[in-house]
Motif scaffolding. Sequence first.
Motif, PDB file in Angstrom:
ATOM      1  N   ARG A   1      -4.747   7.836  15.157  1.00  0.00           N
ATOM      2  CA  ARG A   1      -5.445   9.228  14.367  1.00  0.00           C
ATOM      3  C   ARG A   1      -4.089   9.611  13.399  1.00  0.00           C
ATOM      4  O   ARG A   1      -3.844  10.780  13.294  1.00  0.00           O
ATOM      5  CB  ARG A   1      -6.160  10.167  14.911  1.00  0.00           C
ATOM      6  CG  ARG A   1      -7.406   9.674  15.447  1.00  0.00           C
ATOM      7  CD  ARG A   1      -8.359   9.151  14.742  1.00  0.00           C
ATOM      8  NE  ARG A   1      -9.130  10.136  13.681  1.00  0.00           N
ATOM      9  CZ  ARG A   1      -9.895   9.860  12.933  1.00  0.00           C
ATOM     10  NH1 ARG A   1     -10.133   8.481  12.811  1.00  0.00           N
ATOM     11  NH2 ARG A   1     -10.330  10.515  12.319  1.00  0.00           N
ATOM     12  N   ARG A   2      -3.098   8.584  13.137  1.00  0.00           N
ATOM     13  CA  ARG A   2      -2.020   9.174  12.371  1.00  0.00           C
ATOM     14  C   ARG A   2      -2.175   8.698  10.956  1.00  0.00           C
ATOM     15  O   ARG A   2      -2.340   7.704  10.468  1.00  0.00           O
ATOM     16  CB  ARG A   2      -0.794   8.251  13.068  1.00  0.00           C
ATOM     17  CG  ARG A   2       0.598   8.468  12.691  1.00  0.00           C
ATOM     18  CD  ARG A   2       1.741   8.299  13.459  1.00  0.00           C
ATOM     19  NE  ARG A   2       2.802   8.780  12.780  1.00  0.00           N
ATOM     20  CZ  ARG A   2       3.208  10.060  13.281  1.00  0.00           C
ATOM     21  NH1 ARG A   2       2.311  11.058  13.702  1.00  0.00           N
ATOM     22  NH2 ARG A   2       4.448  10.700  12.662  1.00  0.00           N
TER      23      ARG A   2
ATOM     24  N   PHE B   1      -9.767   8.846   6.555  1.00  0.00           N
ATOM     25  CA  PHE B   1      -9.421   7.458   7.121  1.00  0.00           C
ATOM     26  C   PHE B   1     -10.069   6.164   6.417  1.00  0.00           C
ATOM     27  O   PHE B   1     -10.076   5.036   6.857  1.00  0.00           O
ATOM     28  CB  PHE B   1      -9.345   7.277   8.532  1.00  0.00           C
ATOM     29  CG  PHE B   1      -8.515   7.867   9.258  1.00  0.00           C
ATOM     30  CD1 PHE B   1      -7.172   7.325   9.756  1.00  0.00           C
ATOM     31  CD2 PHE B   1      -8.603   9.393   9.487  1.00  0.00           C
ATOM     32  CE1 PHE B   1      -6.376   8.429  10.392  1.00  0.00           C
ATOM     33  CE2 PHE B   1      -7.853  10.150  10.132  1.00  0.00           C
ATOM     34  CZ  PHE B   1      -6.489   9.612  10.816  1.00  0.00           C
ATOM     35  N   SER B   2     -10.472   6.313   5.050  1.00  0.00           N
ATOM     36  CA  SER B   2     -11.162   5.512   4.174  1.00  0.00           C
ATOM     37  C   SER B   2     -10.322   4.274   3.679  1.00  0.00           C
ATOM     38  O   SER B   2     -10.694   3.322   3.097  1.00  0.00           O
ATOM     39  CB  SER B   2     -12.186   6.212   3.324  1.00  0.00           C
ATOM     40  OG  SER B   2     -11.352   6.679   2.318  1.00  0.00           O
TER      41      SER B   2
ATOM     42  N   LEU C   1       3.505   5.395   3.736  1.00  0.00           N
ATOM     43  CA  LEU C   1       2.123   4.715   3.961  1.00  0.00           C
ATOM     44  C   LEU C   1       1.267   6.088   4.381  1.00  0.00           C
ATOM     45  O   LEU C   1       1.536   6.757   5.108  1.00  0.00           O
ATOM     46  CB  LEU C   1       2.229   3.794   5.002  1.00  0.00           C
ATOM     47  CG  LEU C   1       1.059   3.143   5.295  1.00  0.00           C
ATOM     48  CD1 LEU C   1       0.642   2.276   3.843  1.00  0.00           C
ATOM     49  CD2 LEU C   1       1.155   2.148   6.500  1.00  0.00           C
ATOM     50  N   CYS C   2       0.311   6.229   3.555  1.00  0.00           N
ATOM     51  CA  CYS C   2      -0.446   7.418   3.478  1.00  0.00           C
ATOM     52  C   CYS C   2      -1.843   7.391   3.614  1.00  0.00           C
ATOM     53  O   CYS C   2      -2.391   6.948   2.489  1.00  0.00           O
ATOM     54  CB  CYS C   2       0.097   8.293   2.221  1.00  0.00           C
ATOM     55  SG  CYS C   2      -0.924   9.703   1.761  1.00  0.00           S
ATOM     56  N   MET C   3      -2.268   7.532   4.713  1.00  0.00           N
ATOM     57  CA  MET C   3      -3.724   7.293   5.111  1.00  0.00           C
ATOM     58  C   MET C   3      -4.544   8.520   4.580  1.00  0.00           C
ATOM     59  O   MET C   3      -4.106   9.457   4.638  1.00  0.00           O
ATOM     60  CB  MET C   3      -4.081   7.051   6.442  1.00  0.00           C
ATOM     61  CG  MET C   3      -5.564   6.787   6.835  1.00  0.00           C
ATOM     62  SD  MET C   3      -5.964   5.151   6.709  1.00  0.00           S
ATOM     63  CE  MET C   3      -5.200   4.062   7.966  1.00  0.00           C
TER      64      MET C   3
ATOM     65  N   ALA D   1       0.736  -1.294  -0.026  1.00  0.00           N
ATOM     66  CA  ALA D   1      -0.069   0.015   0.245  1.00  0.00           C
ATOM     67  C   ALA D   1       0.965   1.276  -0.043  1.00  0.00           C
ATOM     68  O   ALA D   1       0.316   2.404   0.091  1.00  0.00           O
ATOM     69  CB  ALA D   1      -1.036   0.016   1.176  1.00  0.00           C
ATOM     70  N   VAL D   2       2.105   1.070  -0.274  1.00  0.00           N
ATOM     71  CA  VAL D   2       3.040   2.129  -0.104  1.00  0.00           C
ATOM     72  C   VAL D   2       2.984   3.196  -1.167  1.00  0.00           C
ATOM     73  O   VAL D   2       2.842   2.664  -2.348  1.00  0.00           O
ATOM     74  CB  VAL D   2       4.554   1.773   0.135  1.00  0.00           C
ATOM     75  CG1 VAL D   2       5.077   1.113  -1.004  1.00  0.00           C
ATOM     76  CG2 VAL D   2       5.170   2.629   0.679  1.00  0.00           C
ATOM     77  N   VAL D   3       3.172   4.439  -1.106  1.00  0.00           N
ATOM     78  CA  VAL D   3       3.337   5.504  -2.124  1.00  0.00           C
ATOM     79  C   VAL D   3       4.896   5.380  -2.505  1.00  0.00           C
ATOM     80  O   VAL D   3       5.817   5.651  -1.514  1.00  0.00           O
ATOM     81  CB  VAL D   3       3.083   6.813  -2.018  1.00  0.00           C
ATOM     82  CG1 VAL D   3       3.699   7.918  -2.848  1.00  0.00           C
ATOM     83  CG2 VAL D   3       1.653   7.003  -1.538  1.00  0.00           C
TER      84      VAL D   3
END
Length: 147
Positions: free
Chosen positions: A103-104, A126-127, A120-122, A19-21
Amino acid sequence: MAVMTGIDLAAPGVTVARAVVTAPKVLEGGASAADVRRVLADDHVHAALVVDGGGVLLAVVERDDLIDHADTSPARSLGRLAGRTVAAHASLREVAADMLARRRRRLAVVDEKGRLVGLLCMKRDFSGFCSDADVRARADDADRRAG
Protein backbone atom coordinates in the motif's frame (compact mmCIF):
# COMPACT_ATOMS: atom_id res chain seq x y z
CA MET A 1 -3.86 -4.02 -12.89
CA ALA A 2 -2.97 -5.12 -16.40
CA VAL A 3 -2.84 -1.65 -17.93
CA MET A 4 -1.71 1.48 -16.13
CA THR A 5 -1.57 4.92 -17.69
CA GLY A 6 -1.57 3.34 -21.15
CA ILE A 7 1.34 1.04 -20.29
CA ASP A 8 0.77 -2.69 -20.64
CA LEU A 9 2.42 -4.23 -17.60
CA ALA A 10 2.25 -7.67 -19.17
CA ALA A 11 4.55 -6.59 -21.99
CA PRO A 12 8.04 -8.01 -21.58
CA GLY A 13 10.76 -5.64 -20.50
CA VAL A 14 8.56 -2.74 -19.36
CA THR A 15 10.57 -0.84 -16.76
CA VAL A 16 9.77 1.66 -14.05
CA ALA A 17 11.28 4.39 -16.24
CA ARG A 18 8.23 4.12 -18.54
CA ALA A 19 5.80 5.20 -15.81
CA VAL A 20 7.78 7.88 -14.01
CA VAL A 21 6.67 11.45 -13.36
CA THR A 22 9.70 13.17 -14.81
CA ALA A 23 9.70 16.51 -12.99
CA PRO A 24 8.80 15.97 -9.35
CA LYS A 25 9.26 18.75 -6.83
CA VAL A 26 12.73 18.61 -5.28
CA LEU A 27 14.59 20.34 -2.49
CA GLU A 28 18.30 21.12 -2.53
CA GLY A 29 20.67 19.42 -0.11
CA GLY A 30 20.74 22.39 2.26
CA ALA A 31 16.96 22.30 2.83
CA SER A 32 15.61 22.28 6.36
CA ALA A 33 12.71 20.53 8.05
CA ALA A 34 10.77 23.80 7.67
CA ASP A 35 11.29 23.61 3.89
CA VAL A 36 9.99 20.04 3.89
CA ARG A 37 6.94 21.06 5.92
CA ARG A 38 6.13 23.74 3.33
CA VAL A 39 6.35 21.20 0.48
CA LEU A 40 4.26 18.65 2.34
CA ALA A 41 1.55 21.24 3.09
CA ASP A 42 0.15 20.29 -0.34
CA ASP A 43 -1.88 17.12 0.31
CA HIS A 44 -0.96 15.81 -3.15
CA VAL A 45 2.70 15.72 -2.12
CA HIS A 46 3.58 12.63 -0.09
CA ALA A 47 7.35 12.93 0.09
CA ALA A 48 10.06 15.54 -0.24
CA LEU A 49 12.94 14.54 -2.50
CA VAL A 50 16.25 16.02 -1.37
CA VAL A 51 19.01 16.13 -4.00
CA ASP A 52 22.55 17.44 -4.20
CA GLY A 53 23.78 19.86 -6.86
CA GLY A 54 24.44 16.99 -9.28
CA GLY A 55 20.96 15.54 -8.97
CA VAL A 56 21.96 12.65 -6.69
CA LEU A 57 19.11 11.74 -4.37
CA LEU A 58 20.18 12.26 -0.75
CA ALA A 59 16.94 11.51 1.11
CA VAL A 60 13.23 10.91 0.73
CA VAL A 61 11.48 12.66 3.62
CA GLU A 62 7.91 11.78 4.57
CA ARG A 63 5.58 13.46 7.07
CA ASP A 64 6.31 10.99 9.87
CA ASP A 65 10.04 11.72 9.55
CA LEU A 66 9.40 15.27 10.77
CA ILE A 67 7.91 14.31 14.13
CA ASP A 68 9.93 15.74 17.02
CA HIS A 69 12.37 17.59 14.74
CA ALA A 70 12.98 21.33 14.85
CA ASP A 71 12.37 23.44 11.75
CA THR A 72 16.12 24.03 11.54
CA SER A 73 16.98 20.31 11.29
CA PRO A 74 18.67 19.42 7.98
CA ALA A 75 16.18 17.64 5.73
CA ARG A 76 18.80 15.28 4.35
CA SER A 77 19.31 13.80 7.83
CA LEU A 78 15.60 13.22 8.46
CA GLY A 79 14.67 10.99 5.55
CA ARG A 80 16.04 7.80 4.11
CA LEU A 81 16.48 6.01 0.82
CA ALA A 82 15.93 2.39 1.90
CA GLY A 83 12.41 1.27 1.03
CA ARG A 84 11.65 4.59 -0.65
CA THR A 85 13.55 4.23 -3.92
CA VAL A 86 13.55 1.98 -6.94
CA ALA A 87 15.91 1.58 -9.87
CA ALA A 88 14.73 3.00 -13.19
CA HIS A 89 15.50 -0.33 -14.89
CA ALA A 90 13.41 -2.42 -12.44
CA SER A 91 10.43 -4.39 -13.75
CA LEU A 92 7.35 -2.18 -13.61
CA ARG A 93 5.13 -5.21 -13.16
CA GLU A 94 7.06 -6.43 -10.11
CA VAL A 95 7.34 -2.98 -8.57
CA ALA A 96 3.62 -2.30 -9.08
CA ALA A 97 2.72 -5.58 -7.38
CA ASP A 98 5.01 -4.75 -4.46
CA MET A 99 3.62 -1.23 -4.12
CA LEU A 100 0.08 -2.61 -4.08
CA ALA A 101 0.95 -5.27 -1.50
CA ARG A 102 2.64 -2.68 0.75
CA ARG A 103 0.00 0.00 0.00
CA ARG A 104 2.91 2.30 -0.87
CA ARG A 105 2.00 5.06 -3.31
CA ARG A 106 5.33 6.80 -3.94
CA LEU A 107 8.84 5.67 -4.79
CA ALA A 108 11.69 7.88 -5.92
CA VAL A 109 13.26 6.51 -9.11
CA VAL A 110 17.04 6.61 -9.44
CA ASP A 111 19.58 5.65 -12.06
CA GLU A 112 22.63 3.44 -11.49
CA LYS A 113 24.58 6.41 -10.05
CA GLY A 114 21.86 7.38 -7.59
CA ARG A 115 20.68 10.38 -9.60
CA LEU A 116 16.98 11.17 -9.35
CA VAL A 117 15.15 10.19 -12.55
CA GLY A 118 11.65 10.97 -11.29
CA LEU A 119 8.86 9.75 -9.09
CA LEU A 120 6.75 6.62 -9.43
CA CYS A 121 3.37 7.81 -8.25
CA MET A 122 0.53 5.35 -7.72
CA LYS A 123 -2.95 6.85 -7.98
CA ARG A 124 -4.98 7.10 -4.79
CA ASP A 125 -7.24 4.21 -5.80
CA PHE A 126 -4.24 2.08 -6.92
CA SER A 127 -5.73 1.82 -10.40
CA GLY A 128 -2.62 3.07 -12.14
CA PHE A 129 0.25 5.50 -12.11
CA CYS A 130 0.18 9.28 -12.25
CA SER A 131 1.63 10.78 -15.41
CA ASP A 132 3.25 14.07 -16.30
CA ALA A 133 -0.03 15.02 -18.00
CA ASP A 134 -1.98 14.29 -14.78
CA VAL A 135 0.38 16.49 -12.78
CA ARG A 136 0.11 19.34 -15.32
CA ALA A 137 -3.69 19.09 -15.37
CA ARG A 138 -3.87 19.23 -11.57
CA ALA A 139 -1.57 22.29 -11.51
CA ASP A 140 -3.62 24.01 -14.23
CA ASP A 141 -6.82 23.30 -12.31
CA ALA A 142 -5.30 24.74 -9.12
CA ASP A 143 -4.20 27.84 -11.03
CA ARG A 144 -7.73 28.31 -12.43
CA ARG A 145 -9.27 27.99 -8.97
CA ALA A 146 -6.74 30.44 -7.50
CA GLY A 147 -7.50 33.14 -9.88
